[in-house]
Write an enzyme that holds these catalytic residues in place. Structure first.
Site, PDB file in Angstrom:
ATOM      1  N   LYS A 138      -0.812  -8.897   1.568  1.00 16.14           N
ATOM      2  CA  LYS A 138      -0.976  -8.305   2.793  1.00 16.14           C
ATOM      3  C   LYS A 138      -2.361  -9.081   3.317  1.00 16.14           C
ATOM      4  O   LYS A 138      -3.576  -9.142   2.422  1.00 16.14           O
ATOM      5  CB  LYS A 138      -1.731  -6.443   2.705  1.00 16.14           C
ATOM      6  CG  LYS A 138      -0.016  -5.928   1.865  1.00 16.14           C
ATOM      7  CD  LYS A 138      -0.641  -4.408   1.712  1.00 16.14           C
ATOM      8  CE  LYS A 138       0.705  -3.279   1.146  1.00 16.14           C
ATOM      9  NZ  LYS A 138       0.444  -2.368   0.552  1.00 16.14           N
ATOM     10  N   TYR A 167      -0.312  -4.765  10.028  1.00 20.27           N
ATOM     11  CA  TYR A 167      -0.886  -6.219   8.411  1.00 20.27           C
ATOM     12  C   TYR A 167       0.972  -6.203   8.226  1.00 20.27           C
ATOM     13  O   TYR A 167       2.000  -6.609   8.887  1.00 20.27           O
ATOM     14  CB  TYR A 167      -1.261  -5.008   7.190  1.00 20.27           C
ATOM     15  CG  TYR A 167       0.018  -4.086   6.731  1.00 20.27           C
ATOM     16  CD1 TYR A 167       1.088  -3.946   5.691  1.00 20.27           C
ATOM     17  CD2 TYR A 167       0.086  -2.828   7.018  1.00 20.27           C
ATOM     18  CE1 TYR A 167       1.947  -3.357   5.284  1.00 20.27           C
ATOM     19  CE2 TYR A 167       0.754  -1.546   6.591  1.00 20.27           C
ATOM     20  CZ  TYR A 167       2.058  -2.595   5.918  1.00 20.27           C
ATOM     21  OH  TYR A 167       3.042  -1.149   6.101  1.00 20.27           O
ATOM     22  N   HIS A 185      -3.621  -0.325  -2.224  1.00 11.12           N
ATOM     23  CA  HIS A 185      -3.700  -0.144  -1.540  1.00 11.12           C
ATOM     24  C   HIS A 185      -3.887   0.698  -0.711  1.00 11.12           C
ATOM     25  O   HIS A 185      -2.860   1.317  -0.579  1.00 11.12           O
ATOM     26  CB  HIS A 185      -3.603  -1.838  -0.556  1.00 11.12           C
ATOM     27  CG  HIS A 185      -3.533  -1.575   0.825  1.00 11.12           C
ATOM     28  ND1 HIS A 185      -3.343  -1.000   1.806  1.00 11.12           N
ATOM     29  CD2 HIS A 185      -4.860  -1.588   1.233  1.00 11.12           C
ATOM     30  CE1 HIS A 185      -3.730  -0.469   3.136  1.00 11.12           C
ATOM     31  NE2 HIS A 185      -4.962  -1.639   2.664  1.00 11.12           N
ATOM     32  N   LYS A 206       5.568  11.519  -0.861  1.00  8.13           N
ATOM     33  CA  LYS A 206       5.564  10.271  -2.129  1.00  8.13           C
ATOM     34  C   LYS A 206       3.671  10.443  -2.788  1.00  8.13           C
ATOM     35  O   LYS A 206       3.580  10.078  -3.738  1.00  8.13           O
ATOM     36  CB  LYS A 206       5.846   9.251  -1.295  1.00  8.13           C
ATOM     37  CG  LYS A 206       5.794   7.916  -2.311  1.00  8.13           C
ATOM     38  CD  LYS A 206       6.533   6.869  -1.507  1.00  8.13           C
ATOM     39  CE  LYS A 206       5.267   6.145  -1.050  1.00  8.13           C
ATOM     40  NZ  LYS A 206       6.092   4.862  -0.439  1.00  8.13           N
ATOM     41  N   ASP A 207       3.078  10.234  -1.674  1.00  9.18           N
ATOM     42  CA  ASP A 207       1.431  10.541  -2.154  1.00  9.18           C
ATOM     43  C   ASP A 207       0.770  10.866  -2.951  1.00  9.18           C
ATOM     44  O   ASP A 207       0.563  11.078  -4.234  1.00  9.18           O
ATOM     45  CB  ASP A 207       0.846  10.209  -0.744  1.00  9.18           C
ATOM     46  CG  ASP A 207       1.507   8.264  -0.517  1.00  9.18           C
ATOM     47  OD1 ASP A 207       1.865   7.747  -0.739  1.00  9.18           O
ATOM     48  OD2 ASP A 207       0.536   7.790   0.823  1.00  9.18           O
ATOM     49  N   GLN A 263       6.456 -11.241   7.648  1.00  4.98           N
ATOM     50  CA  GLN A 263       6.418  -9.615   8.348  1.00  4.98           C
ATOM     51  C   GLN A 263       5.484  -9.311   9.129  1.00  4.98           C
ATOM     52  O   GLN A 263       4.373  -9.599   8.179  1.00  4.98           O
ATOM     53  CB  GLN A 263       7.354  -8.736   7.650  1.00  4.98           C
ATOM     54  CG  GLN A 263       7.770  -7.222   7.861  1.00  4.98           C
ATOM     55  CD  GLN A 263       8.424  -6.599   6.915  1.00  4.98           C
ATOM     56  OE1 GLN A 263       9.617  -7.185   6.959  1.00  4.98           O
ATOM     57  NE2 GLN A 263       8.309  -5.197   6.615  1.00  4.98           N
ATOM     58  N   ARG A 318     -15.427  -8.670  30.488  1.00  9.49           N
ATOM     59  CA  ARG A 318     -13.837  -8.120  30.605  1.00  9.49           C
ATOM     60  C   ARG A 318     -13.803  -7.372  29.407  1.00  9.49           C
ATOM     61  O   ARG A 318     -12.228  -6.278  29.398  1.00  9.49           O
ATOM     62  CB  ARG A 318     -13.330  -8.940  31.501  1.00  9.49           C
ATOM     63  CG  ARG A 318     -13.996  -9.363  32.502  1.00  9.49           C
ATOM     64  CD  ARG A 318     -12.550 -11.272  32.542  1.00  9.49           C
ATOM     65  NE  ARG A 318     -13.510 -12.011  31.544  1.00  9.49           N
ATOM     66  CZ  ARG A 318     -12.859 -13.339  31.294  1.00  9.49           C
ATOM     67  NH1 ARG A 318     -11.770 -13.538  31.606  1.00  9.49           N
ATOM     68  NH2 ARG A 318     -13.336 -14.119  30.063  1.00  9.49           N
ATOM     69  N   GLU A 354      -8.748 -14.741  18.428  1.00  5.22           N
ATOM     70  CA  GLU A 354      -7.276 -15.153  17.127  1.00  5.22           C
ATOM     71  C   GLU A 354      -7.740 -14.437  16.329  1.00  5.22           C
ATOM     72  O   GLU A 354      -7.962 -13.983  14.969  1.00  5.22           O
ATOM     73  CB  GLU A 354      -7.579 -16.824  17.075  1.00  5.22           C
ATOM     74  CG  GLU A 354      -7.180 -17.670  18.113  1.00  5.22           C
ATOM     75  CD  GLU A 354      -7.403 -19.267  17.614  1.00  5.22           C
ATOM     76  OE1 GLU A 354      -7.309 -19.511  16.423  1.00  5.22           O
ATOM     77  OE2 GLU A 354      -7.381 -19.926  18.180  1.00  5.22           O
ATOM     78  N   HIS A 396      -0.690   2.137  -2.759  1.00  4.38           N
ATOM     79  CA  HIS A 396       0.582   2.067  -2.881  1.00  4.38           C
ATOM     80  C   HIS A 396       0.840   0.253  -3.144  1.00  4.38           C
ATOM     81  O   HIS A 396      -0.499  -0.362  -3.195  1.00  4.38           O
ATOM     82  CB  HIS A 396       0.438   1.696  -1.310  1.00  4.38           C
ATOM     83  CG  HIS A 396       1.547   2.735  -0.971  1.00  4.38           C
ATOM     84  ND1 HIS A 396       1.269   3.086   0.309  1.00  4.38           N
ATOM     85  CD2 HIS A 396       1.624   4.344  -0.966  1.00  4.38           C
ATOM     86  CE1 HIS A 396       1.521   3.862   0.129  1.00  4.38           C
ATOM     87  NE2 HIS A 396       1.312   4.915  -0.225  1.00  4.38           N
ATOM     88  N   ASN A 433       3.498  -5.314   9.746  1.00  6.42           N
ATOM     89  CA  ASN A 433       3.896  -4.241  10.015  1.00  6.42           C
ATOM     90  C   ASN A 433       3.083  -3.003  10.238  1.00  6.42           C
ATOM     91  O   ASN A 433       1.293  -3.206  10.838  1.00  6.42           O
ATOM     92  CB  ASN A 433       3.845  -3.098   8.875  1.00  6.42           C
ATOM     93  CG  ASN A 433       5.572  -3.835   7.902  1.00  6.42           C
ATOM     94  OD1 ASN A 433       5.908  -4.198   8.361  1.00  6.42           O
ATOM     95  ND2 ASN A 433       4.695  -4.282   5.906  1.00  6.42           N
ATOM     96  N   ARG A 458      -2.527   6.961   3.092  1.00  4.89           N
ATOM     97  CA  ARG A 458      -1.968   6.311   2.844  1.00  4.89           C
ATOM     98  C   ARG A 458      -2.279   5.519   1.575  1.00  4.89           C
ATOM     99  O   ARG A 458      -2.960   4.903   1.867  1.00  4.89           O
ATOM    100  CB  ARG A 458      -2.195   5.516   4.036  1.00  4.89           C
ATOM    101  CG  ARG A 458      -1.007   6.134   5.117  1.00  4.89           C
ATOM    102  CD  ARG A 458      -0.776   5.811   6.341  1.00  4.89           C
ATOM    103  NE  ARG A 458      -0.426   6.448   7.567  1.00  4.89           N
ATOM    104  CZ  ARG A 458       0.302   6.562   7.908  1.00  4.89           C
ATOM    105  NH1 ARG A 458       1.830   5.921   7.546  1.00  4.89           N
ATOM    106  NH2 ARG A 458       0.866   7.052   8.974  1.00  4.89           N
TER     107      ARG A 458
END
Length: 182
Positions: free
Chosen positions: A72, A132, A119, A167-168, A46, A23, A28, A62, A48, A59
């Site tokens: 993270k 993350y 990162h 920005k990057d 949080q 299936r 977890e 940072h 994201n 990306r």
């Protein structure tokens, strides 16, 4: 769950137990008790999620300065990335060193990126989604970065012509970056 410490102290590669059959699979993706047993004791506050529509989206690199630095815990829910961490803790024996890993929807790997690391990631396939957890909220005034192709780092990215945000494209080199990690 298998936790593999990395050469950059404090970072780890996490491989959850995946139960698969005809299936699909079940796993977890996060279990606080198992993480604590493995010595990973962060208060994640949080979640994201990002979507990168095309391959070659880069990306990073940072980080947030103290006191708003973030730990993270990353994973890919669709697609694949080349994920990179850089030790930016002054005085660390591995300062300025990096490690890279392929995280994908198929290998189910997760990367723990502690405070004191820059990162970034580059998408390998279209429509890649990264999720993350972080243990500190985003703080624009503490937000910083390092140029993705800093020659002093020598990161072996899977593209030489990435898709970058404005920005990057403008981050400083590591030697010029604002750092407050010891």
């Amino acid at each position: 769950m298998k936790v593999t410490p990395l050469k950059l102290e404090g970072a780890a590669l996490i491989e959850p137990v995946v139960h698969g059959d005809h299936r699909g699979f079940f796993m977890e993706s996060y279990n606080e008790a198992l993480m604590h047993e493995a010595g990973i004791k962060y208060n994640f506050i949080q979640d994201n999620q990002s979507l990168s529509a095309q391959p070659g989206v880069l990306r990073g690199l940072h980080y947030q300065l103290n006191p708003k630095a973030q730990t993270k815990l990353l994973r890919v829910v669709a697609g694949a990335i080349y994920d990179v961490i850089v030790d930016i803790r002054r005085g660390s024996p591995t300062f300025g060193q990096w490690e890279g890993f392929i995280l994908s929807e198929y290998n189910h790997r997760q990367l723990l990126v502690p405070k004191g690391f820059a990162h970034g990631f580059c998408t390998l396939v279209p429509n890649t989604q990264v999720m993350y957890k972080v243990d500190e909220y985003y703080s624009p005034e503490h937000d910083r970065g390092i140029l993705w192709n800093d020659p002093a780092l020598g990161i072996d990215w899977p593209t030489s012509n990435p898709v970058l945000s404005d920005k990057d494209q403008k981050h400083p080199l590591l030697q010029d970056a604002e750092l407050n990690f010891e």
